[in-house]
Design a protein around this motif. Sequence first.
Motif, PDB file in Angstrom:
ATOM      1  N   ARG A   9       1.031  -0.796  -0.241  1.00  0.00           N
ATOM      2  CA  ARG A   9       0.190  -0.165   0.080  1.00  0.00           C
ATOM      3  C   ARG A   9       1.173   1.498   0.263  1.00  0.00           C
ATOM      4  NH1 ARG A   9      -3.892  -3.277  -2.121  1.00  0.00           N
ATOM      5  NH2 ARG A   9      -4.390  -4.411  -0.236  1.00  0.00           N
ATOM      6  N   THR A  10       2.337   1.370  -0.808  1.00  0.00           N
ATOM      7  CA  THR A  10       2.655   2.356  -0.785  1.00  0.00           C
ATOM      8  C   THR A  10       1.933   3.583  -1.504  1.00  0.00           C
ATOM      9  OG1 THR A  10       4.653   0.723  -1.825  1.00  0.00           O
ATOM     10  CG2 THR A  10       4.549   3.378  -2.216  1.00  0.00           C
ATOM     11  N   LEU A  11       2.099   4.239  -0.672  1.00  0.00           N
ATOM     12  CA  LEU A  11       1.497   6.095  -0.926  1.00  0.00           C
ATOM     13  C   LEU A  11       2.156   6.790  -1.730  1.00  0.00           C
ATOM     14  CD1 LEU A  11      -0.115   7.044   2.398  1.00  0.00           C
ATOM     15  CD2 LEU A  11      -1.103   6.589   0.345  1.00  0.00           C
ATOM     16  N   ALA A  12       2.339   6.511  -2.867  1.00  0.00           N
ATOM     17  CA  ALA A  12       2.634   7.489  -3.902  1.00  0.00           C
ATOM     18  C   ALA A  12       1.886   8.950  -5.011  1.00  0.00           C
ATOM     19  CB  ALA A  12       3.399   7.048  -4.913  1.00  0.00           C
ATOM     20  N   PRO A  13       2.422   9.938  -4.887  1.00  0.00           N
ATOM     21  CA  PRO A  13       1.313  11.300  -5.497  1.00  0.00           C
ATOM     22  C   PRO A  13       0.866  10.450  -7.156  1.00  0.00           C
ATOM     23  CG  PRO A  13       3.443  11.814  -4.927  1.00  0.00           C
ATOM     24  CD  PRO A  13       3.424  10.472  -4.464  1.00  0.00           C
ATOM     25  N   LEU A  14      -0.268  10.215  -7.242  1.00  0.00           N
ATOM     26  CA  LEU A  14      -1.075  10.415  -8.103  1.00  0.00           C
ATOM     27  C   LEU A  14      -0.560  11.026  -9.568  1.00  0.00           C
ATOM     28  CD1 LEU A  14      -3.355   9.821  -6.186  1.00  0.00           C
ATOM     29  CD2 LEU A  14      -4.766  10.356  -8.122  1.00  0.00           C
ATOM     30  N   PRO A  15      -0.518  10.481 -10.859  1.00  0.00           N
ATOM     31  CA  PRO A  15       0.433  10.948 -12.392  1.00  0.00           C
ATOM     32  C   PRO A  15      -0.101  11.906 -12.288  1.00  0.00           C
ATOM     33  CG  PRO A  15      -0.327   8.117 -12.311  1.00  0.00           C
ATOM     34  CD  PRO A  15      -0.747   9.246 -11.150  1.00  0.00           C
ATOM     35  N   TYR A  16      -1.303  12.594 -12.082  1.00  0.00           N
ATOM     36  CA  TYR A  16      -1.577  13.826 -11.943  1.00  0.00           C
ATOM     37  C   TYR A  16      -1.609  14.857 -12.083  1.00  0.00           C
ATOM     38  CZ  TYR A  16      -4.485  17.708 -13.345  1.00  0.00           C
ATOM     39  OH  TYR A  16      -4.130  19.007 -14.687  1.00  0.00           O
ATOM     40  N   HIS A  17      -0.136  14.677  -9.922  1.00  0.00           N
ATOM     41  CA  HIS A  17       0.631  15.391  -9.531  1.00  0.00           C
ATOM     42  C   HIS A  17       1.846  15.069  -9.863  1.00  0.00           C
ATOM     43  CE1 HIS A  17      -2.293  14.043  -6.041  1.00  0.00           C
ATOM     44  NE2 HIS A  17      -1.898  15.367  -5.984  1.00  0.00           N
ATOM     45  N   THR A  18       1.875  14.983 -10.742  1.00  0.00           N
ATOM     46  CA  THR A  18       3.560  14.397 -11.453  1.00  0.00           C
ATOM     47  C   THR A  18       3.949  15.885 -12.649  1.00  0.00           C
ATOM     48  OG1 THR A  18       3.553  12.919 -10.398  1.00  0.00           O
ATOM     49  CG2 THR A  18       5.456  13.747 -12.181  1.00  0.00           C
ATOM     50  N   ALA A  19       2.799  15.525 -12.986  1.00  0.00           N
ATOM     51  CA  ALA A  19       2.398  15.501 -14.977  1.00  0.00           C
ATOM     52  C   ALA A  19       2.275  17.351 -14.250  1.00  0.00           C
ATOM     53  CB  ALA A  19       1.120  15.278 -15.220  1.00  0.00           C
ATOM     54  N   VAL A  20       1.098  18.196 -13.321  1.00  0.00           N
ATOM     55  CA  VAL A  20       1.256  19.141 -13.034  1.00  0.00           C
ATOM     56  C   VAL A  20       2.897  20.101 -12.766  1.00  0.00           C
ATOM     57  CG1 VAL A  20       0.394  21.079 -11.432  1.00  0.00           C
ATOM     58  CG2 VAL A  20      -1.498  19.503 -12.461  1.00  0.00           C
ATOM     59  N   VAL A  21       3.397  18.923 -11.506  1.00  0.00           N
ATOM     60  CA  VAL A  21       4.878  20.327 -11.293  1.00  0.00           C
ATOM     61  C   VAL A  21       5.511  20.206 -12.828  1.00  0.00           C
ATOM     62  CG1 VAL A  21       6.865  19.221  -9.770  1.00  0.00           C
ATOM     63  CG2 VAL A  21       4.678  18.988  -8.896  1.00  0.00           C
ATOM     64  N   ASP A  22       5.477  18.995 -13.304  1.00  0.00           N
ATOM     65  CA  ASP A  22       6.797  18.784 -14.258  1.00  0.00           C
ATOM     66  C   ASP A  22       6.209  20.211 -15.181  1.00  0.00           C
ATOM     67  OD1 ASP A  22       7.493  16.825 -13.912  1.00  0.00           O
ATOM     68  OD2 ASP A  22       6.692  15.249 -14.827  1.00  0.00           O
ATOM     69  N   TYR A  23       4.963  20.674 -15.519  1.00  0.00           N
ATOM     70  CA  TYR A  23       4.228  21.941 -16.184  1.00  0.00           C
ATOM     71  C   TYR A  23       5.091  22.930 -15.307  1.00  0.00           C
ATOM     72  CZ  TYR A  23       1.624  25.110 -18.531  1.00  0.00           C
ATOM     73  OH  TYR A  23       0.962  26.163 -19.616  1.00  0.00           O
ATOM     74  N   LEU A  24       4.795  22.871 -14.751  1.00  0.00           N
ATOM     75  CA  LEU A  24       5.424  24.249 -13.592  1.00  0.00           C
ATOM     76  C   LEU A  24       6.704  24.660 -13.739  1.00  0.00           C
ATOM     77  CD1 LEU A  24       2.313  24.137 -10.419  1.00  0.00           C
ATOM     78  CD2 LEU A  24       2.163  26.079 -13.315  1.00  0.00           C
ATOM     79  N   ARG A  25       7.700  23.049 -13.649  1.00  0.00           N
ATOM     80  CA  ARG A  25       8.672  23.826 -13.518  1.00  0.00           C
ATOM     81  C   ARG A  25       9.458  23.434 -14.616  1.00  0.00           C
ATOM     82  NH1 ARG A  25      10.582  18.051 -10.214  1.00  0.00           N
ATOM     83  NH2 ARG A  25      11.539  19.544  -7.834  1.00  0.00           N
ATOM     84  N   LEU A  26       8.626  23.777 -15.814  1.00  0.00           N
ATOM     85  CA  LEU A  26       9.058  23.829 -16.969  1.00  0.00           C
ATOM     86  C   LEU A  26       9.170  24.638 -18.214  1.00  0.00           C
ATOM     87  CD1 LEU A  26      10.900  22.670 -19.781  1.00  0.00           C
ATOM     88  CD2 LEU A  26       8.697  21.757 -20.328  1.00  0.00           C
ATOM     89  N   HIS A  27       7.970  25.226 -17.343  1.00  0.00           N
ATOM     90  CA  HIS A  27       6.951  26.695 -18.467  1.00  0.00           C
ATOM     91  C   HIS A  27       7.345  27.473 -17.089  1.00  0.00           C
ATOM     92  CE1 HIS A  27       6.041  23.856 -21.947  1.00  0.00           C
ATOM     93  NE2 HIS A  27       5.777  23.314 -20.907  1.00  0.00           N
ATOM     94  N   GLU A  28       7.122  27.739 -15.855  1.00  0.00           N
ATOM     95  CA  GLU A  28       7.009  28.783 -14.796  1.00  0.00           C
ATOM     96  C   GLU A  28       7.703  28.900 -13.874  1.00  0.00           C
ATOM     97  OE1 GLU A  28       4.758  30.729 -15.540  1.00  0.00           O
ATOM     98  OE2 GLU A  28       2.850  30.216 -16.949  1.00  0.00           O
ATOM     99  N   PRO A  29       9.280  28.873 -14.844  1.00  0.00           N
ATOM    100  CA  PRO A  29      10.104  28.452 -13.855  1.00  0.00           C
ATOM    101  C   PRO A  29      10.743  29.561 -12.203  1.00  0.00           C
ATOM    102  CG  PRO A  29      11.337  29.454 -15.833  1.00  0.00           C
ATOM    103  CD  PRO A  29       9.917  29.512 -16.003  1.00  0.00           C
ATOM    104  N   ASP A  30      10.255  31.188 -13.320  1.00  0.00           N
ATOM    105  CA  ASP A  30      10.272  31.962 -12.070  1.00  0.00           C
ATOM    106  C   ASP A  30       9.766  31.893 -10.774  1.00  0.00           C
ATOM    107  OD1 ASP A  30      12.414  33.267 -13.597  1.00  0.00           O
ATOM    108  OD2 ASP A  30      11.180  34.787 -14.818  1.00  0.00           O
ATOM    109  N   VAL A  31       8.208  31.560 -10.872  1.00  0.00           N
ATOM    110  CA  VAL A  31       6.877  31.708 -10.119  1.00  0.00           C
ATOM    111  C   VAL A  31       7.150  30.206  -9.546  1.00  0.00           C
ATOM    112  CG1 VAL A  31       4.985  30.925 -10.100  1.00  0.00           C
ATOM    113  CG2 VAL A  31       5.318  32.787 -11.909  1.00  0.00           C
TER     114      VAL A  31
END
Length: 397
Positions: A9-31
């Motif tokens: 029962r390993t708790l891990a972020p859902l794929p959508y969490h990871t997708a949003v983090v990746d998007y913000l890191r790449l497209h909104e680096p200053d924010v």
Amino acid sequence: MDTLTPALRTLAPLPYHTAVVDYLRLHEPDVWRWANARLTDGQQRESLRSALLRDTYRIDPQAHPAVHEQLACAMARLGIAAPATLYQSPGQEMNAALLFVPGEVHIVVQGPLLERMSGPELLAVFGHELAHYLLWSQDEGVLLAAERILHDAVVSGQASHSQHETWRRYALHTELFADRGGAVAAGGLAPAVAALVKVQTGIGTVDADAYLRQALEVEARERGASDAHTHPETFIRARALALWWEDAPECEAWIAARLHGPLALENLDLPGQLRLQALTRGFLAHYLLDADVATEAVLARVRMLFPDWQAGETALGPEHFDAAAVDDGVRAYLNALMLDLALLEPDTQDAALLRAGQLAESLGSFDALLLNLRRDAAFGKREIDRYKRRLAKETGE
């Protein structure tokens, strides 16, 4: 079904969490950098502590040892080692919430929650809130940073529709993650479902198996995606939790279908924008497989959309655009793209329109393409009839 097996029962972020983090890191680096700097704001933490002391009753461990024993058990099962404080807030509706402070657990309960929950159900409630703490603490707080970026964009009053939609979906996925924490802490699916239903309805006794059967009935009747704002509908939460607990192979696909639905042009979130770009690119590559329509002028127009366009782009045929994948609005958008390219050069217009018609038929959007031809290409009844005859002849119908 209700045996605690932490290794499974390993708790891990859902794929959508990871997708949003990746998007913000790449497209909104200053924010992104700004949001991460906020995570260590000591003044904000002190303000939170002061507000809790002022507005709630602190549930002292010496005065309420049984409740704290339950909290300690839930924390142990989730692997959390941090000082923890419980508070009772005013209000009659049952509820619980985690107020996040790095390295500290602060849980506020409301209404008669502590009295109404059985021991395993209270473990599930605590596990749900503690799962929020786990999520926000992972990977130096990157998931918390994403949540704060989206929240601040929405409350600013200047957020785009896609930002609003991303915030909504991020919150829904976060609640599913927290529900999983509740099941792990409770040692089973049934108490987690019972606690969920009790909090949502206020009922005193819940038959979890009966509610899971009810959730299946609702699912059979309602196929659309959730339109909830912060917490998915209770039947979706219960069903998603059951699929995860049972390690069902369709779990993630089911969640995607029930929280997102088909890609919709009018309801895109930020990752959805990237997905639509990739689908558009692949579809254009498929359209241009017909050498008669891939002229230099058409390729130049395509490069206006995708400056890095290259020969040998991966093609995506109509099978990638069925009703489960995209809605009618996306197929209408693809029609418009084909028509724009088809009408670009008079010398190749006939061949290009035939190609567009064949693809529109495969997409199930041919009638919509005919409307485009009437509106955008000024085709009258005679031209439409001639076009349909040529298309039927070309396809052998």
